[in-house]
Design an enzyme around this catalytic site. Structure first.
Site, PDB file in Angstrom:
ATOM      1  N   ASP A   1     -12.652-100.153   1.976  1.00  0.00           N
ATOM      2  CA  ASP A   1     -11.572-101.072   2.339  1.00  0.00           C
ATOM      3  C   ASP A   1     -10.530-100.444   3.256  1.00  0.00           C
ATOM      4  O   ASP A   1      -9.412-100.950   3.362  1.00  0.00           O
ATOM      5  CB  ASP A   1     -10.885-101.600   1.073  1.00  0.00           C
ATOM      6  CG  ASP A   1     -10.247-100.495   0.235  1.00  0.00           C
ATOM      7  OD1 ASP A   1     -10.502 -99.316   0.529  1.00  0.00           O
ATOM      8  OD2 ASP A   1      -9.487-100.822  -0.699  1.00  0.00           O
ATOM      9  N   GLU A   2     -10.871 -99.355   3.935  1.00  0.00           N
ATOM     10  CA  GLU A   2      -9.938 -98.694   4.845  1.00  0.00           C
ATOM     11  C   GLU A   2     -10.634 -98.334   6.154  1.00  0.00           C
ATOM     12  O   GLU A   2     -11.813 -97.955   6.153  1.00  0.00           O
ATOM     13  CB  GLU A   2      -9.370 -97.406   4.228  1.00  0.00           C
ATOM     14  CG  GLU A   2      -8.393 -97.636   3.089  1.00  0.00           C
ATOM     15  CD  GLU A   2      -7.835 -96.316   2.585  1.00  0.00           C
ATOM     16  OE1 GLU A   2      -6.630 -96.245   2.318  1.00  0.00           O
ATOM     17  OE2 GLU A   2      -8.619 -95.348   2.458  1.00  0.00           O
TER      18      GLU A   2
ATOM     19  N   HIS B   1     -48.634 -84.608  11.337  1.00  0.00           N
ATOM     20  CA  HIS B   1     -49.594 -85.710  11.260  1.00  0.00           C
ATOM     21  C   HIS B   1     -49.181 -86.853  12.182  1.00  0.00           C
ATOM     22  O   HIS B   1     -50.019 -87.461  12.854  1.00  0.00           O
ATOM     23  CB  HIS B   1     -49.698 -86.217   9.818  1.00  0.00           C
ATOM     24  CG  HIS B   1     -50.514 -85.333   8.941  1.00  0.00           C
ATOM     25  ND1 HIS B   1     -51.856 -85.114   9.131  1.00  0.00           N
ATOM     26  CD2 HIS B   1     -50.164 -84.599   7.846  1.00  0.00           C
ATOM     27  CE1 HIS B   1     -52.321 -84.286   8.204  1.00  0.00           C
ATOM     28  NE2 HIS B   1     -51.301 -83.956   7.405  1.00  0.00           N
TER      29      HIS B   1
END
Length: 600
Positions: free
Chosen positions: A115-116, A549
């Protein structure tokens, strides 16, 4: 741009968890509310409380029933649960809504938490300054000054009018930059409310520490400006532990060492005095900070560096059997898997490292990692349990897990872009880039708390102290007080750069293969069986083995495509010319390259 002339803003959502719930149930808007985790024991623990409830004395950390005794009309929202633990998905999605708005308007946005957000407005301010906007008090309906405590709206308006007049007429101290920055923040806060329904507060200053500090001066739904000329006045009234980077034990130690209560009281100490007590780096950092100088940049970062889930198991709920440990490894693995799949779809990247952490009843914290070979719930769970069982001190064959686990977490990190590789050379060049030196290894010490999307119990999240610190604070004094600091890694000494990135890749791969255990014990947990070649590979060598691979398959595919598209006219009769050498085939296969015999 001089760092002293930057314009930095911190956007902080007001009571974010409560706002998210109220958006879903708007009938509770304007009423005293809180968010609690779980329904057990006295209504659950409150992890968020709105300002209407705070007026009645309700505080975060109280139990739901206790809050209702103080405020009979108090309404409790409960965090959703999934597999027996808190599910923060709705809050994470709401946070994404906010950051979409921020990123649409600004380039330099750094996610500090759910929330920041920090925003570097410097370039935006300079562009706005060229247009010479005519700003009035009406453009600053919720702006306050950090140095001015106003008792009512009339006093606030008069203070802002005077500040606007001085800032726009005299730009010697570049206060006009802060005026324009405040104007931009007023606009973005309004846009966030219009597009998401969420209110937020903000701080505007010359650096991140000052913006963080002044953001909390006039919450909620307001913004505060802290100019350079007001720093001394503000710091004289600011407790040491209110400064970002000086909270917790570090701040306590500073107050005890220098016998001060407020950050401004440290101004009397010289640079030499601070460095003598704290060390050269930390002393210099604190000396500059006291004078409002802090140079940590805003990094444009919206993606977490890791995704994790964890849960606490206090008291009788501790994981004391192998069955319980297995169950919770699976539950946490399922949550991490779901979020990783969503992250891969949205951000086109893939995690390569799985990390397991746990805390036992003996207060021992264990953290181990292994390669993340595939996205699979069972694979995550099995790898996590395989790591944890190494620390079970109970007798073999017993179902008891000892010492019992009181906190367990599973996380994934080391993300790589999962876009298709255009050519095999791209893969080799990326492998070679790992050999390059990384510069100043001290940068690895910077806290990554804000970079980790942790789905811990919500109660745990709210109680974690902030450990985000300045990149300049790298000395030993403060480092020992940082509870969640990343382990220091040994500086990597690069080998001499090879002449060919392709040769470098395969030479290192061959070396690892040759040095591997020829016939490892099947029960040795250090080895993982490769699903493609059935070889037993050391766990820490598996990522590079898989790259091998992948490279082979990619080269074979390229060779196949080349063969299909190449049109070669068939001669009616073979032609041989005397002493003519055969042209070399530049399109060699991977096997041909590996098995190439050296020239005598």
């Amino acid at each position: 741009m001089n760092v002293d002339h930057r314009v930095i803003a911190l956007i902080d959502m007001d009571c974010f968890y409560v706002q998210v719930e109220q958006r879903l149930q708007p009938e509770f808007l304007g009423k005293p509310c809180g968010v609690a985790q779980y329904y057990t024991w006295k209504g659950g623990g409150l992890i968020a409380v709105n300002y209407e409830a705070r007026d009645f004395g309700v505080k975060r950390g109280m139990r739901g029933e206790q809050a209702k005794e103080l405020c009979p009309d108090f309404h409790v929202f409960h965090v959703q649960e999934l597999n027996g633990k808190a599910n923060l998905t709705r809050y994470r999605d709401a946070s994404a809504d906010v950051f979409r708005v921020l990123n649409a308007d600004f380039k330099l946005v750094e996610k500090a938490s759910i929330d920041e957000a920090y925003i570097d407005l410097t370039d935006d301010v300079q562009k706005l300054k060229e247009n010479k906007p005519n700003l009035t008090i009406d453009d600053f309906p919720s702006t306050h000054l950090a140095s001015c405590t106003t008792k009512n709206e009339d006093e606030r308006v008069e203070a802002i009018k005077s500040w606007l007049k001085n800032g726009q007429s005299d730009d010697e101290n570049r206060n006009l930059d802060l005026v324009l920055g405040a104007y931009l923040v007023e606009r973005i806060r309004k846009k966030i409310k219009e597009e998401t329904g969420f209110f937020c507060s903000a701080g505007i200053a010359r650096n991140k520490v000052l913006a963080k500090l002044c953001c909390g001066f006039n919450k909620p739904r307001k913004q505060t400006i802290l100019s350079t000329s007001d720093i001394d006045c503000v710091f004289d009234k600011t407790p040491v532990q209110k400064i970002q980077g000086l909270g917790g034990k570090a701040g306590e130690r500073v107050t005890e060492l220098f016998q001060v209560d407020y950050i401004g009281q440290l101004r009397k100490y010289s640079l030499d005095g601070l460095q003598t007590s704290l060390g050269d780096k930390d002393g210099c950092w604190l000396y500059n900070l006291i004078r409002g100088i802090e140079t940590t940049p805003v990094n444009s970062r919206n993606l977490y560096k890791s995704i994790s889930a964890s849960k606490n198991f206090p008291g009788k709920t501790s994981l004391d059997t192998n069955e319980k440990v297995r169950t919770w490894c699976h539950n946490l693995a399922e949550e991490v898997f779901n979020r990783l799949e969503k992250d891969r779809a949205e951000n086109k990247r893939r995690a390569k490292l799985l990390t397991v952490t746990c805390t036992t009843t003996t207060n021992e914290t264990i953290a181990r990692s292994c390669p993340l070979n595939e996205y699979s719930i069972d694979r995550f769970a099995n790898d996590a349990y395989r790591i944890l069982k190494q620390f079970n001190k109970s007798a073999s064959g017993s179902n008891v897990y000892s010492p019992a686990i009181i906190n367990l977490g599973i996380g994934a990190g080391k993300f790589l872009d999962s876009v298709n590789t255009k050519s095999i050379a791209d893969l080799f060049s990326r492998q070679t880039s790992k050999m390059e030196p990384t510069g100043n290894t001290l940068n690895m010490q910077e806290s990554e708390q804000a970079d980790e999307e942790s789905d811990d119990d919500a109660e745990t999240i709210t109680q974690k102290p902030s450990v985000t610190t300045s990149s300049q604070m790298k000395g030993d004094f403060f480092r020992k007080f940082q509870q969640n600091e990343e382990r220091l890694k040994t500086p990597f000494k690069p080998e001499p750069k090879p002449s060919s990135s392709v040769a470098s890749f395969f030479s290192r791969y061959s070396t690892n293969e040759n040095s591997a255990h020829s016939s490892p014990d099947k029960s040795d947990d250090r080895y993982i069986t490769c699903s493609k070649c059935n070889k037993s590979i050391l766990a820490w060598d598996m990522p590079e083995h898989e790259d091998f691979h992948f490279a082979r398959e990619l080269q074979m595919e390229e060779n196949k495509n080349s063969y299909q598209t190449l049109v070669v006219p068939k001669p009616t009769k073979p032609i041989k010319r005397k002493n003519e050498t055969q042209p070399s085939n530049n399109n060699q296969t991977l096997d041909a390259f590996i098995n190439k015999k050296p020239k005598n």
